[in-house]
Design a protein around this motif. Structure first.
Motif, short mmCIF file in Angstrom:
data_model
loop_
_atom_site.label_atom_id
_atom_site.label_comp_id
_atom_site.label_asym_id
_atom_site.label_seq_id
_atom_site.Cartn_x
_atom_site.Cartn_y
_atom_site.Cartn_z
N ARG A 1 38.41 45.54 41.58
CA ARG A 1 38.14 47.02 41.77
C ARG A 1 39.63 47.62 41.77
NH1 ARG A 1 33.66 48.96 39.45
NH2 ARG A 1 31.72 48.34 40.49
N ASP B 1 36.36 48.19 35.47
CA ASP B 1 35.18 49.19 35.54
C ASP B 1 33.70 48.58 35.84
OD1 ASP B 1 37.02 51.18 34.18
OD2 ASP B 1 37.07 49.60 32.50
N VAL B 2 33.67 47.29 35.50
CA VAL B 2 32.37 46.61 36.01
C VAL B 2 32.72 45.23 36.59
CG1 VAL B 2 30.12 45.55 35.00
CG2 VAL B 2 31.20 47.67 33.80
N ARG C 1 30.46 46.97 46.44
CA ARG C 1 30.66 47.64 45.00
C ARG C 1 30.65 46.67 43.95
NH1 ARG C 1 35.17 51.27 43.96
NH2 ARG C 1 33.89 52.01 42.41
N ASP D 1 28.36 45.56 40.62
CA ASP D 1 27.59 46.40 39.74
C ASP D 1 26.20 45.57 39.43
OD1 ASP D 1 29.12 48.91 38.85
OD2 ASP D 1 30.49 47.54 38.57
N VAL E 1 21.54 48.85 42.45
CA VAL E 1 22.09 47.71 41.98
C VAL E 1 21.11 46.60 41.59
CG1 VAL E 1 24.18 46.00 41.93
CG2 VAL E 1 24.42 48.22 42.89
N PHE F 1 25.99 48.91 29.06
CA PHE F 1 27.11 49.74 29.84
C PHE F 1 27.47 50.84 28.93
CE2 PHE F 1 26.85 46.41 32.69
CZ PHE F 1 26.74 46.68 34.05
N ASP G 1 31.71 52.52 32.63
CA ASP G 1 31.19 51.88 33.79
C ASP G 1 29.89 52.07 34.33
OD1 ASP G 1 31.45 54.53 34.75
OD2 ASP G 1 33.14 54.04 36.13
N GLN G 2 29.40 52.48 33.63
CA GLN G 2 27.71 53.03 34.26
C GLN G 2 26.49 52.25 33.30
OE1 GLN G 2 26.76 55.09 36.27
NE2 GLN G 2 29.13 55.50 36.62
N LEU G 3 25.84 51.43 34.04
CA LEU G 3 24.89 50.61 33.56
C LEU G 3 23.49 51.63 33.16
CD1 LEU G 3 23.45 47.82 33.13
CD2 LEU G 3 22.50 48.03 35.40
#
Length: 221
Positions: A87, A92-93, A123, A125, A144, A173, A176-178
């Motif tokens: 991170r 991002d992932v 954290r 993903d 998650v 994705f 950075d959002q699934l």
């Protein structure tokens, strides 16, 4: 990072890393020592930086250590730190890829669930497992997804349907959002050819129902 990475000793691990890099493939999870094994390589997909952190559980004889070649151990103090380090380096992932589980069993051990929860807390993903040779159960921890095993992809275990049919994960994705996940069942032909199946026509449907049944304790389908 798997339970056969050390079969040919330190030379085998070095050769594996060298050959993969010569073909432009990112390497992670095994090395000449623990420091090299834990070095995270990044993949880039349309501007999104993806870090994959592999590790090996159970088979401690092949664990890397200071001055000893092998695979990154699935030890929380390492994996949690590596997730956070990825991170900080701009990932991002972050995907944790453990080699774990009991062969030919769809259910995870309780220790695996505890590991997954700690990695999610750091954290991660996604947690995507392997080793059991059969597609396993799914769980959602703090939002998650955790897939305990996706089964075989290319393998010569042609003696049973369970070892020949598995599921491929398609995870979409947006930055950075699934935003979407799909399981695409397939069957392995000639020990080396994964052929996609069509559940709409009843193909691979039994496998998906078995995965659903194995996951029923944790997911409300």
């Amino acid at each position: 990072a798997n339970n056969h990475i050390g079969d040919y000793g330190t030379d085998g691990i070095r050769d594996t890393r060298r050959i993969l890099k010569e073909h432009g493939l990112a390497v992670g999870g095994a090395g000449k020592d623990l420091e090299q094994a834990r070095k995270v390589d990044f993949l880039e997909a349309r501007g999104t930086q993806v870090a994959i952190i592999p590790c090996l559980d159970f088979v401690k004889v092949y664990w890397a250590d200071e001055g000893k070649a092998g695979a990154t151990p699935c030890v929380d103090q390492y994996i949690r730190k590596d997730v956070r380090k990825a991170r900080q380096a701009g990932a991002d992932v972050v995907i944790v890829f453990p080699h774990w589980g009991v062969e030919y069993t769809r259910q995870p051990l309780e220790t695996m669930r505890k590991h997954a929860a700690r990695w999610v807390d750091a954290r991660a993903d996604l947690v995507i497992g392997a080793h059991s040779h059969v597609a396993g159960s799914l769980e959602e921890i703090e939002g998650v997804p955790v897939l305990y095993s996706l089964g075989n992809l290319i393998f010569d275990q042609h003696w049973s349907t369970n070892t020949m049919e598995s599921a491929m994960l398609e995870a979409t994705f947006h930055g950075d959002q699934l935003v979407e996940m799909r399981l695409r069942p397939y069957i392995i032909h000639d020990t080396s050819q994964p052929n996609l199946l069509d559940p709409a026509r009843g193909e691979g449907l039994k496998l998906l129902l078995e995965m659903k049944k194995a996951s029923s304790a944790w997911l409300d389908w």
